[in-house]
Scaffold this active site. Sequence first.
Site, PDB file in Angstrom:
ATOM      1  N   GLU A  93      52.652  36.233  40.298  1.00  9.25           N
ATOM      2  CA  GLU A  93      51.330  35.630  40.193  1.00  9.25           C
ATOM      3  C   GLU A  93      51.391  34.158  39.736  1.00  9.25           C
ATOM      4  O   GLU A  93      50.415  33.614  39.232  1.00  9.25           O
ATOM      5  CB  GLU A  93      50.473  36.446  39.228  1.00  9.25           C
ATOM      6  CG  GLU A  93      50.210  37.862  39.699  1.00  9.25           C
ATOM      7  CD  GLU A  93      49.375  38.647  38.724  1.00  9.25           C
ATOM      8  OE1 GLU A  93      48.135  38.570  38.805  1.00  9.25           O
ATOM      9  OE2 GLU A  93      49.956  39.331  37.870  1.00  9.25           O
TER      10      GLU A  93
ATOM     11  N   SER B  73      37.660  35.042  40.616  1.00 12.45           N
ATOM     12  CA  SER B  73      37.973  36.015  39.575  1.00 12.45           C
ATOM     13  C   SER B  73      36.726  36.745  39.087  1.00 12.45           C
ATOM     14  O   SER B  73      35.607  36.234  39.155  1.00 12.45           O
ATOM     15  CB  SER B  73      38.675  35.335  38.402  1.00 12.45           C
ATOM     16  OG  SER B  73      39.970  34.901  38.777  1.00 12.45           O
TER      17      SER B  73
ATOM     18  N   SER C 282      48.274  41.521  40.773  1.00 15.62           N
ATOM     19  CA  SER C 282      47.695  40.985  42.006  1.00 15.62           C
ATOM     20  C   SER C 282      48.047  41.824  43.229  1.00 15.62           C
ATOM     21  O   SER C 282      48.064  41.337  44.357  1.00 15.62           O
ATOM     22  CB  SER C 282      48.128  39.531  42.235  1.00 15.62           C
ATOM     23  OG  SER C 282      47.480  38.673  41.335  1.00 15.62           O
TER      24      SER C 282
END
Length: 368
Positions: free
Chosen positions: A30, A338, A207
Amino acid sequence: MPRELFAPVLGYEGALEMKIVVLAGGLSTERDVSFKSGDMVARALRRKGHQVLLLDVFMGYGDAECDISDIFDRAEEVSVRVEDIPKTAPDIAAIRAGRKDQSKTFFGPNVIAICQAADIVFMALHGADGENGKVQAAFDLFGIQYTGNSYLPCAIAMDKGVAKTFFTAYGIPTPSGITLEKEERQDAAKKAKIHYPCVVKPACGGSSVGVTIVEDPGRLEEALDEAFYWEDEVVIEEYIKGREFSVGVMEDQVLPVIEIAPIRGFYDFKNKYAAGSAVETCPADLPQETSRLMQKYAADVCKALGLTTYSRQDFLLDESGRIFCLEANTLPGMTPTSLLPQEEAVLGMSYDDLCEEIIRISLKKYQK
């Protein structure tokens, strides 16, 4: 955020401007996502009037002998320059090879010294060596203040197999599964009596990198190869068909439930960070009792793992209305897509205020 509430926590009588390192990058899958989070946080905190340096924890800054005495006066000039998140995970071997000093130390040149010179480090790291408690433990030893939870809750939450054990012990429903080490994969996979479809994923990844939904036994080895490419430990768990949700928790406040509906496939790396790849609805369209139960489980996860500052819990709701907790995120993403910032926005908190609020509640752990 009312500034008069911010000052007492910081311990400042007058000036509220802080020297802040936003720490990002590292060596996890990530890495690029972390930079995007860090760039947005750094911009937000600068708008709030702080001196902010966006720093790559692995590459560091300059050479070991470099003069950093005035680095916060040059913070914007020397900060990492960030581009859009690529569609694929980073080449970690190439990143290692690109470090100038080729040291085996995780912290790049001058990282510790720069962080010690800051009032606080905003942790924008994601994934291994960012969320697994190692950096937090090191900072504790070096006397560096940082945002987010302390090292032990981070370590527990990061390992999906260990976290499942805690969920079960605290009565939090979670998909059944097993943990496999690379050296035991052949025998253990055969003895586990795996039911299909199932999900194979790295135990400490994020992720959705290395995650595969396996429909039949013939695809299991391929999925294990993919997961073990990223880590030496993987989780195999039952596949739950249903809707995906997330619930953030800020200190003692449980945030509204958000639903994530990928337009194609499941909520993988591409769907998480490519704009328009998923439809996100907050508050989620759920019966009130279902939302409340999911929020209760999110709070229960915090109690089970010892999370005290901020976090985000991911859930599935199957077709019969059963809730399953998948994992806890101790450093939720702060990118344009997000989830935590979207949940706070529903309650009226701007992105910039959220970044300062994370600092405010994180500093409380240093007042004890």
